[in-house]
Design a protein around this motif. Structure first.
Motif, PDB file in Angstrom:
ATOM      1  N   GLU A  49       0.882  -1.192  -0.129  1.00 32.48           N
ATOM      2  CA  GLU A  49       0.165  -0.038   0.107  1.00 32.48           C
ATOM      3  C   GLU A  49       0.859   1.279   0.062  1.00 32.48           C
ATOM      4  O   GLU A  49       2.017   1.016   0.559  1.00 32.48           O
ATOM      5  CB  GLU A  49      -0.862  -0.036   1.346  1.00 32.48           C
ATOM      6  CG  GLU A  49      -1.917   0.985   1.466  1.00 32.48           C
ATOM      7  CD  GLU A  49      -2.974   0.917   2.499  1.00 32.48           C
ATOM      8  OE1 GLU A  49      -3.210  -0.393   2.919  1.00 32.48           O
ATOM      9  OE2 GLU A  49      -3.354   1.854   3.306  1.00 32.48           O
ATOM     10  N   HIS A  50       0.600   2.444  -0.798  1.00 29.36           N
ATOM     11  CA  HIS A  50       1.314   3.408  -0.442  1.00 29.36           C
ATOM     12  C   HIS A  50       0.279   4.793  -0.550  1.00 29.36           C
ATOM     13  O   HIS A  50      -0.837   4.614  -0.462  1.00 29.36           O
ATOM     14  CB  HIS A  50       2.357   3.642  -1.718  1.00 29.36           C
ATOM     15  CG  HIS A  50       1.711   4.093  -3.050  1.00 29.36           C
ATOM     16  ND1 HIS A  50       2.051   5.287  -3.669  1.00 29.36           N
ATOM     17  CD2 HIS A  50       0.794   3.716  -3.732  1.00 29.36           C
ATOM     18  CE1 HIS A  50       1.502   5.732  -4.818  1.00 29.36           C
ATOM     19  NE2 HIS A  50       0.386   4.450  -4.723  1.00 29.36           N
ATOM     20  N   TYR A  51       1.014   5.821  -0.265  1.00 31.85           N
ATOM     21  CA  TYR A  51       0.224   7.248  -0.066  1.00 31.85           C
ATOM     22  C   TYR A  51       0.335   7.990  -1.302  1.00 31.85           C
ATOM     23  O   TYR A  51       1.539   8.736  -1.291  1.00 31.85           O
ATOM     24  CB  TYR A  51       0.738   7.910   1.125  1.00 31.85           C
ATOM     25  CG  TYR A  51       0.081   9.177   1.543  1.00 31.85           C
ATOM     26  CD1 TYR A  51      -0.775   9.747   0.988  1.00 31.85           C
ATOM     27  CD2 TYR A  51       0.605   9.644   3.044  1.00 31.85           C
ATOM     28  CE1 TYR A  51      -1.417  10.955   1.378  1.00 31.85           C
ATOM     29  CE2 TYR A  51      -0.070  10.859   3.460  1.00 31.85           C
ATOM     30  CZ  TYR A  51      -1.109  11.393   2.645  1.00 31.85           C
ATOM     31  OH  TYR A  51      -1.660  12.679   3.340  1.00 31.85           O
ATOM     32  N   PRO A  52      -0.539   7.855  -2.326  1.00 26.88           N
ATOM     33  CA  PRO A  52      -0.202   8.668  -3.443  1.00 26.88           C
ATOM     34  C   PRO A  52      -0.062   9.976  -3.277  1.00 26.88           C
ATOM     35  O   PRO A  52      -0.847  10.756  -2.434  1.00 26.88           O
ATOM     36  CB  PRO A  52      -1.700   8.146  -4.276  1.00 26.88           C
ATOM     37  CG  PRO A  52      -2.337   6.969  -3.631  1.00 26.88           C
ATOM     38  CD  PRO A  52      -1.516   7.006  -2.330  1.00 26.88           C
ATOM     39  N   HIS A  79       9.544   1.910  -7.691  1.00 22.37           N
ATOM     40  CA  HIS A  79       8.840   1.251  -6.681  1.00 22.37           C
ATOM     41  C   HIS A  79       7.427   0.837  -7.035  1.00 22.37           C
ATOM     42  O   HIS A  79       6.843   1.770  -7.400  1.00 22.37           O
ATOM     43  CB  HIS A  79       9.058   2.060  -5.301  1.00 22.37           C
ATOM     44  CG  HIS A  79       8.950   1.256  -4.049  1.00 22.37           C
ATOM     45  ND1 HIS A  79       7.800   0.373  -3.776  1.00 22.37           N
ATOM     46  CD2 HIS A  79       9.850   1.151  -2.977  1.00 22.37           C
ATOM     47  CE1 HIS A  79       8.135  -0.142  -2.615  1.00 22.37           C
ATOM     48  NE2 HIS A  79       9.257   0.157  -1.973  1.00 22.37           N
ATOM     49  N   ALA A 118       9.932   6.453   2.856  1.00 21.20           N
ATOM     50  CA  ALA A 118       9.021   6.538   1.830  1.00 21.20           C
ATOM     51  C   ALA A 118       7.750   5.862   2.261  1.00 21.20           C
ATOM     52  O   ALA A 118       7.695   4.792   2.612  1.00 21.20           O
ATOM     53  CB  ALA A 118       9.293   5.986   0.654  1.00 21.20           C
ATOM     54  N   PHE A 120       5.363   3.504   2.183  1.00 17.08           N
ATOM     55  CA  PHE A 120       5.029   2.317   1.768  1.00 17.08           C
ATOM     56  C   PHE A 120       4.719   1.275   2.970  1.00 17.08           C
ATOM     57  O   PHE A 120       5.513   1.605   3.905  1.00 17.08           O
ATOM     58  CB  PHE A 120       6.021   1.449   0.861  1.00 17.08           C
ATOM     59  CG  PHE A 120       6.266   2.301  -0.327  1.00 17.08           C
ATOM     60  CD1 PHE A 120       5.386   1.975  -1.487  1.00 17.08           C
ATOM     61  CD2 PHE A 120       7.085   3.063  -0.675  1.00 17.08           C
ATOM     62  CE1 PHE A 120       5.625   2.906  -2.801  1.00 17.08           C
ATOM     63  CE2 PHE A 120       7.498   3.692  -1.863  1.00 17.08           C
ATOM     64  CZ  PHE A 120       6.601   3.549  -3.054  1.00 17.08           C
ATOM     65  N   TRP A 121       3.799   0.410   2.671  1.00 15.81           N
ATOM     66  CA  TRP A 121       3.447  -0.627   3.846  1.00 15.81           C
ATOM     67  C   TRP A 121       3.209  -1.649   3.283  1.00 15.81           C
ATOM     68  O   TRP A 121       2.508  -1.906   2.404  1.00 15.81           O
ATOM     69  CB  TRP A 121       2.232  -0.148   4.617  1.00 15.81           C
ATOM     70  CG  TRP A 121       2.613   1.252   5.241  1.00 15.81           C
ATOM     71  CD1 TRP A 121       3.121   1.564   6.500  1.00 15.81           C
ATOM     72  CD2 TRP A 121       1.978   2.480   4.622  1.00 15.81           C
ATOM     73  NE1 TRP A 121       3.148   2.781   6.743  1.00 15.81           N
ATOM     74  CE2 TRP A 121       2.453   3.422   5.830  1.00 15.81           C
ATOM     75  CE3 TRP A 121       1.574   2.845   3.686  1.00 15.81           C
ATOM     76  CZ2 TRP A 121       1.998   4.849   5.459  1.00 15.81           C
ATOM     77  CZ3 TRP A 121       1.089   4.147   3.444  1.00 15.81           C
ATOM     78  CH2 TRP A 121       1.608   5.078   4.316  1.00 15.81           C
ATOM     79  N   LYS A 122       4.080  -2.832   3.529  1.00 15.89           N
ATOM     80  CA  LYS A 122       3.982  -4.163   3.145  1.00 15.89           C
ATOM     81  C   LYS A 122       3.050  -5.050   3.892  1.00 15.89           C
ATOM     82  O   LYS A 122       3.098  -5.153   5.205  1.00 15.89           O
ATOM     83  CB  LYS A 122       5.544  -4.752   3.255  1.00 15.89           C
ATOM     84  CG  LYS A 122       6.367  -4.306   2.061  1.00 15.89           C
ATOM     85  CD  LYS A 122       7.343  -5.113   2.011  1.00 15.89           C
ATOM     86  CE  LYS A 122       8.619  -4.480   1.197  1.00 15.89           C
ATOM     87  NZ  LYS A 122       9.836  -3.966   1.836  1.00 15.89           N
ATOM     88  N   LYS A 123       2.305  -6.077   3.289  1.00 10.29           N
ATOM     89  CA  LYS A 123       1.522  -6.735   3.790  1.00 10.29           C
ATOM     90  C   LYS A 123       1.778  -8.144   3.249  1.00 10.29           C
ATOM     91  O   LYS A 123       1.781  -8.521   2.128  1.00 10.29           O
ATOM     92  CB  LYS A 123       0.079  -6.573   3.688  1.00 10.29           C
ATOM     93  CG  LYS A 123      -1.043  -7.418   4.596  1.00 10.29           C
ATOM     94  CD  LYS A 123      -2.463  -7.092   4.152  1.00 10.29           C
ATOM     95  CE  LYS A 123      -3.243  -7.220   5.451  1.00 10.29           C
ATOM     96  NZ  LYS A 123      -4.697  -6.994   5.053  1.00 10.29           N
ATOM     97  N   TRP A 132       0.523  -7.541   8.456  1.00  9.53           N
ATOM     98  CA  TRP A 132       1.377  -6.276   8.174  1.00  9.53           C
ATOM     99  C   TRP A 132       2.877  -6.439   8.469  1.00  9.53           C
ATOM    100  O   TRP A 132       2.948  -6.956   9.816  1.00  9.53           O
ATOM    101  CB  TRP A 132       0.984  -4.967   8.661  1.00  9.53           C
ATOM    102  CG  TRP A 132      -0.502  -4.560   8.150  1.00  9.53           C
ATOM    103  CD1 TRP A 132      -1.592  -4.939   8.849  1.00  9.53           C
ATOM    104  CD2 TRP A 132      -0.665  -3.961   6.859  1.00  9.53           C
ATOM    105  NE1 TRP A 132      -2.624  -4.403   7.692  1.00  9.53           N
ATOM    106  CE2 TRP A 132      -2.060  -3.894   6.498  1.00  9.53           C
ATOM    107  CE3 TRP A 132       0.098  -3.389   5.735  1.00  9.53           C
ATOM    108  CZ2 TRP A 132      -2.732  -3.287   5.537  1.00  9.53           C
ATOM    109  CZ3 TRP A 132      -0.503  -3.091   4.743  1.00  9.53           C
ATOM    110  CH2 TRP A 132      -1.706  -2.988   4.487  1.00  9.53           C
TER     111      TRP A 132
END
Lengths: 146, 82
Positions: A49-52, A79, A118, A120-123, A132
């Motif tokens: 997931e990221h924060y556009p 990325h 930066a 981004f969050w990885k699940k 997560w």
């Protein structure tokens, strides 16, 4: 300088070829490719997931800081976000400089900052559930050397 | 009105990605207190703010930062890029 935040796959080899091609003043190109790894077995996919908006801005600031600190001819950051299967590239950085030390150091700097600054969050989605990925103290410690 | 956005497990715990709220909170910490008082899911998400990060208008910030002039507040866990 190329910064790309994208859902689709990329060809790390082709990116590196294009990045390295036709340079006259460059004696060193360093690249790193991060790949989805099945750490404990049973990983089905990684979801990122990221924060556009903030993502592009944060990467741009990290890249500018690297350019201010080292004498770089160029740099590249790609990325991905979305659902990524095991074995696929997640992200890539490349740096080009006259000498290898600047290229290596700048690539490590970019990696350290991309990891924890930066958005981004990885699940990890496994056969038994999803969780997560947690940031580690080492991620934060890595920044203190810069 | 202020736009609040949530990411990763904060988004999942609260159950929505973004919302607009009317607030008189002076700082991020005041806003967190307001949100905590709303419903259990907010109280759960904001139980331990040391586990959270905040961005104001897409710049990383601190919980004691003022909200004056801020349009977008984002709450999320520590980032895990790379």
């Amino acid at each position: 300088m190329k910064v790309a935040v994208q859902e689709g796959p990329f060809d790390a080899g082709a990116e590196l070829d294009a990045f390295s091609h036709g340079r006259q003043q460059v004696g060193a190109v360093v690249s790193f490719t991060g790949i989805v790894r099945d750490r404990d077995g049973g990983l089905v996919r990684m979801e990122i997931e990221h924060y556009p908006g903030m993502t592009e801005k944060a990467i741009g600031e990290i890249a500018e800081a690297a350019r201010a600190r080292w004498d770089l001819a160029d740099l590249l950051v790609i990325h991905r976000y979305g659902a990524l299967p095991v074995g696929q590239p997640i992200m890539m950085v490349a740096t080009a400089a006259a000498h290898r030390r600047a290229a290596f150091e700048a690539a490590e700097y970019l990696m350290d900052y991309l990891k924890s600054r930066a958005p981004f969050w990885k699940k990890e989605v496994t056969q038994t559930g999803a969780h997560w990925v947690e940031a580690t103290p080492e991620d934060e410690d890595a920044l203190s050397r810069w | 009105m202020i736009e609040i956005v949530y990411f990763a497990w904060v988004r999942e715990r609260i159950g929505l990605p973004r919302e607009r709220v009317e607030t008189t909170a002076a700082t991020v910490a005041d806003l967190v207190d307001e949100l905590r008082g709303r419903e259990e899911r907010y109280a759960a998400a904001f139980a331990d703010v040391s586990a959270l990060r905040v961005a104001l208008d897409q710049e990383l910030s601190e919980f004691d930062a003022p909200l004056s002039g801020v349009r977008e507040v984002a709450f999320f866990p520590p980032m895990t890029g790379g």
